[in-house]
Design an enzyme around this catalytic site. Structure first.
Site, PDB file in Angstrom:
ATOM      1  N   ARG A  43       0.864  -1.294   0.118  1.00 56.61           N
ATOM      2  CA  ARG A  43       0.140  -0.049  -0.168  1.00 56.61           C
ATOM      3  C   ARG A  43       0.815   1.419   0.109  1.00 56.61           C
ATOM      4  NH1 ARG A  43      -0.330   4.780   2.562  1.00 56.61           N
ATOM      5  NH2 ARG A  43       0.135   3.802   4.627  1.00 56.61           N
ATOM      6  N   ASP A  44       1.457   1.580   1.074  1.00 58.88           N
ATOM      7  CA  ASP A  44       2.155   2.555   1.282  1.00 58.88           C
ATOM      8  C   ASP A  44       3.320   2.927   0.168  1.00 58.88           C
ATOM      9  OD1 ASP A  44       3.331   5.011   2.171  1.00 58.88           O
ATOM     10  OD2 ASP A  44       3.382   4.363   4.176  1.00 58.88           O
ATOM     11  N   HIS A 225       9.183   7.010   8.296  1.00 60.35           N
ATOM     12  CA  HIS A 225       9.771   7.008   6.756  1.00 60.35           C
ATOM     13  C   HIS A 225      11.153   7.463   6.875  1.00 60.35           C
ATOM     14  CE1 HIS A 225       5.933   6.901   3.865  1.00 60.35           C
ATOM     15  NE2 HIS A 225       5.516   6.976   5.215  1.00 60.35           N
ATOM     16  N   CYS A 256       4.578   9.122   0.214  1.00 63.64           N
ATOM     17  CA  CYS A 256       3.122   9.612  -0.170  1.00 63.64           C
ATOM     18  C   CYS A 256       3.223  10.539  -1.246  1.00 63.64           C
ATOM     19  CB  CYS A 256       2.764  10.394   1.385  1.00 63.64           C
ATOM     20  SG  CYS A 256       0.878  10.933   1.327  1.00 63.64           S
ATOM     21  N   ASN A 265       9.153   4.120   3.453  1.00 62.68           N
ATOM     22  CA  ASN A 265       9.375   3.600   5.010  1.00 62.68           C
ATOM     23  C   ASN A 265      10.674   2.843   5.341  1.00 62.68           C
ATOM     24  OD1 ASN A 265       6.146   3.555   4.719  1.00 62.68           O
ATOM     25  ND2 ASN A 265       6.566   3.750   6.941  1.00 62.68           N
TER      26      ASN A 265
HETATM   27  C1  LIG Z   1     -10.818  11.834   0.919  1.00 62.43           C
HETATM   28  C2  LIG Z   1     -10.892  12.035  -0.678  1.00 62.43           C
HETATM   29  C3  LIG Z   1     -11.767  11.022  -1.086  1.00 62.43           C
HETATM   30  C4  LIG Z   1     -11.572  13.478  -0.600  1.00 62.43           C
HETATM   31  O1  LIG Z   1     -11.670  13.799  -1.909  1.00 62.43           O
HETATM   32  P1  LIG Z   1     -12.420  15.018  -2.362  1.00 62.43           P
HETATM   33  O2  LIG Z   1     -12.221  15.202  -3.774  1.00 62.43           O
HETATM   34  O3  LIG Z   1     -12.432  16.061  -1.305  1.00 62.43           O
HETATM   35  O4  LIG Z   1     -13.939  14.437  -2.195  1.00 62.43           O
HETATM   36  P2  LIG Z   1     -15.091  13.964  -3.121  1.00 62.43           P
HETATM   37  O5  LIG Z   1     -15.987  13.661  -2.286  1.00 62.43           O
HETATM   38  O6  LIG Z   1     -15.437  15.142  -3.781  1.00 62.43           O
HETATM   39  O7  LIG Z   1     -14.401  12.994  -4.019  1.00 62.43           O
HETATM   40  C5  LIG Z   1     -13.748  13.191  -5.216  1.00 62.43           C
HETATM   41  C6  LIG Z   1     -14.172  12.068  -6.088  1.00 62.43           C
HETATM   42  O8  LIG Z   1     -13.756  10.833  -5.755  1.00 62.43           O
HETATM   43  C7  LIG Z   1     -14.771   9.722  -5.426  1.00 62.43           C
HETATM   44  N1  LIG Z   1     -14.550   9.122  -4.167  1.00 62.43           N
HETATM   45  C8  LIG Z   1     -14.593   9.836  -2.853  1.00 62.43           C
HETATM   46  N2  LIG Z   1     -14.235   9.006  -1.841  1.00 62.43           N
HETATM   47  C9  LIG Z   1     -13.988   7.805  -2.753  1.00 62.43           C
HETATM   48  C10 LIG Z   1     -13.629   6.510  -2.150  1.00 62.43           C
HETATM   49  N3  LIG Z   1     -13.379   6.128  -0.955  1.00 62.43           N
HETATM   50  N4  LIG Z   1     -13.382   5.420  -3.040  1.00 62.43           N
HETATM   51  C11 LIG Z   1     -13.810   5.816  -4.455  1.00 62.43           C
HETATM   52  N5  LIG Z   1     -14.055   6.934  -4.844  1.00 62.43           N
HETATM   53  C12 LIG Z   1     -14.341   7.814  -3.910  1.00 62.43           C
HETATM   54  C13 LIG Z   1     -16.030  10.740  -5.456  1.00 62.43           C
HETATM   55  O9  LIG Z   1     -17.344  10.143  -5.904  1.00 62.43           O
HETATM   56  C14 LIG Z   1     -15.731  11.803  -6.595  1.00 62.43           C
HETATM   57  O10 LIG Z   1     -15.659  10.858  -7.734  1.00 62.43           O
HETATM   58  P3  LIG Z   1     -16.307  12.030  -8.877  1.00 62.43           P
HETATM   59  O11 LIG Z   1     -17.675  12.453  -8.302  1.00 62.43           O
HETATM   60  O12 LIG Z   1     -15.662  13.307  -9.008  1.00 62.43           O
HETATM   61  O13 LIG Z   1     -16.317  10.835  -9.995  1.00 62.43           O
HETATM   62  C15 LIG Z   1      -9.566  12.195  -1.245  1.00 62.43           C
HETATM   63  O14 LIG Z   1      -8.923  13.464  -0.683  1.00 62.43           O
HETATM   64  C16 LIG Z   1      -8.597  10.918  -1.032  1.00 62.43           C
HETATM   65  O15 LIG Z   1      -9.127   9.938  -1.436  1.00 62.43           O
HETATM   66  N6  LIG Z   1      -7.478  10.887  -0.731  1.00 62.43           N
HETATM   67  C17 LIG Z   1      -6.610   9.862  -0.195  1.00 62.43           C
HETATM   68  C18 LIG Z   1      -5.247  10.251  -0.485  1.00 62.43           C
HETATM   69  C19 LIG Z   1      -4.095   9.195   0.181  1.00 62.43           C
HETATM   70  O16 LIG Z   1      -4.581   7.987  -0.104  1.00 62.43           O
HETATM   71  N7  LIG Z   1      -3.153   9.345   0.218  1.00 62.43           N
HETATM   72  C20 LIG Z   1      -2.168   8.377   0.594  1.00 62.43           C
HETATM   73  C21 LIG Z   1      -2.294   7.574   1.688  1.00 62.43           C
HETATM   74  S1  LIG Z   1      -2.045   8.470   3.412  1.00 62.43           S
HETATM   75  C22 LIG Z   1      -0.421   8.302   3.651  1.00 62.43           C
HETATM   76  O17 LIG Z   1       0.474   7.633   2.898  1.00 62.43           O
HETATM   77  C23 LIG Z   1       0.284   8.749   4.887  1.00 62.43           C
HETATM   78  C24 LIG Z   1       0.352   7.243   5.758  1.00 62.43           C
HETATM   79  C25 LIG Z   1      -1.193   6.616   6.038  1.00 62.43           C
HETATM   80  O18 LIG Z   1       1.149   6.174   5.340  1.00 62.43           O
HETATM   81  C26 LIG Z   1       0.811   7.591   7.333  1.00 62.43           C
HETATM   82  C27 LIG Z   1       2.062   8.204   7.167  1.00 62.43           C
HETATM   83  O19 LIG Z   1       3.037   7.655   6.397  1.00 62.43           O
HETATM   84  O20 LIG Z   1       2.450   9.610   7.591  1.00 62.43           O
END
Ligand SMILES: CC(C)(COP(=O)([O-])OP(=O)([O-])OC[C@H]1O[C@@H](n2cnc3c(N)ncnc32)[C@H](O)[C@@H]1OP(=O)([O-])[O-])[C@@H](O)C(=O)NCCC(=O)NCCSC(=O)C[C@@](C)(O)CC(=O)[O-]
Length: 318
Positions: A43-44, A225, A256, A265
């Site tokens: 995933r990450d 990380h 990320c 990581n």
């Molecule tokens: C939270 C949102 C969805 C807000 O995104 P948004 O654009 O504010 O929200 P939205 O509700 O307007 O959704 C945008 C589009 O995505 C769809 N949508 C909405 N939700 C979903 C879903 N669950 N599954 C599938 N589709 C989805 C939704 O339907 C829409 O589609 P459209 O109408 O434009 O066709 C977006 O910002 C997002 O997905 N962010 C994720 C980013 C991410 O994954 N980042 C990496 C992981 S975090 C990380 O790596 C850190 C970590 C965890 O490892 C810890 C660390 O290291 O610090």
């Protein structure tokens, strides 16, 4: 605290093995007897890869990791495919992997939609991911910290009804790539909020001293990380502070897409080498991990970022 650890390490003997033994002698009273590795490579690790990785490769990669003795492998995300296109095939990945008894396959879910899709895919454990920095929260999940906590409450409450366990992440617990230093109290507050919602485990990158006042060590995990080359030192410090769940990423994969400059990581192979040197049990077969590491590094066309993997794999071909 971290800087004093680095100082100590610098004054230990030169070979890694000797350094490990000396660390053990110095701190053995505080080190745990065993730990649990939580592998985040699929995933990450893969979420930030630019080249399209086929579902079959992801599945084979996870199957190899499943054969290593790891008990938790974060398999994919159910986030918006617009935000993380690489993991848009989460449901297919979950359907195709050979799930081993005794191995957990958690996934990331940012909102209720993600949870619903994950439940449909048969997922038994999800992770919600908040941040201690407003700037990163906005960049990563497009909302403020307060808004994210409201969303997460919905996710946790729906997950409980489905019998799905929830892990909580607090990103940027020490430093944010957009807004700089983070107040430890901010990290502790978000960790406390996630714990209060009922997450079975909360992980922070650091700032354990502040966080340990609100969440016990048994419900904390370290996710480090290697952006500044200090991941293994942070892991060691986490062990000294009683943390017994360590997030690691095979071959040091990752970063990320919404944290500019973030490195992968801490490498699973490097952590295993550290744990073996310290005599801490982990239940993971290093040879199998090396097989998986070689598999994914060959596919990605670059050597593993793990120094330990490079050394062990070089010996295999010697
Ligand atoms: C939270 C949102 C969805 C807000 O995104 P948004 O654009 O504010 O929200 P939205 O509700 O307007 O959704 C945008 C589009 O995505 C769809 N949508 C909405 N939700 C979903 C879903 N669950 N599954 C599938 N589709 C989805 C939704 O339907 C829409 O589609 P459209 O109408 O434009 O066709 C977006 O910002 C997002 O997905 N962010 C994720 C980013 C991410 O994954 N980042 C990496 C992981 S975090 C990380 O790596 C850190 C970590 C965890 O490892 C810890 C660390 O290291 O610090």
């Amino acid at each position: 605290m971290l800087s004093s650890l680095c100082h100590t390490v610098q004054h230990l003997p030169k070979t890694a093995r000797a350094a490990q033994i000396s660390c053990r002698a110095l701190f053995s009273a505080q080190l745990p007897q065993d730990v649990m590795l939580y592998e985040v490579g699929p995933r990450d690790g893969l979420q930030n890869e630019k080249q399209n990785i086929s579902t079959d490769i992801k599945v084979e990669f996870i199957n190899k990791l499943s054969a290593s003795g790891l008990k938790a492998i974060e398999a994919t995300s159910f986030v918006s495919p617009k935000w993380v296109p690489q993991l848009a095939d989460g449901a297919d990945v979950m359907a195709k992997i050979n799930k081993q008894t005794g191995v957990r396959y958690p996934v990331l879910t940012p909102n209720i939609r993600g949870l619903e899709n994950a439940v449909k895919a048969g997922v038994k454990e999800v992770a919600i991911f908040g941040a201690a920095s407003e700037a990163f929260s906005k960049k990563n999940i497009n909302c403020s910290i307060d808004e994210s906590l409201k969303r997460f409450e919905e996710v946790v409450s729906a997950a409980k009804k489905e019998g799905v366990d929830v892990r909580g992440y607090v990103s940027c617990a020490v430093d944010c790539p957009y807004s700089g230093k983070v107040d430890p109290k901010a990290a502790a507050a978000v960790a406390g909020a996630l714990d209060g919602m009922g997450c079975y485990e909360v992980h922070v990158a650091n700032m354990f001293s502040a966080t340990l006042r609100v969440v016990p060590a048994s419900r904390l995990a370290a996710h480090c990380h290697d952006t500044y080359g200090q991941a293994i030192a942070n892991i060691y410090q986490s062990l000294l502070m009683g943390i017994r769940t360590l997030d690691t990423s095979i071959a040091g994969l990752g970063g990320c897409p919404y944290a500019k400059g973030a490195a992968g990581n801490v490498a699973t192979e490097d952590v295993l080498f550290l744990l073996d040197g310290l005599g801490i049990k982990h239940g993971v077969d290093l040879e199998r991990i090396l097989d998986a590491s070689k598999f994914i590094s060959t596919y990605l066309g670059r050597p593993s970022a793990s120094k330990a993997a490079q050394a062990f794999l070089a010996k295999r071909t010697a």
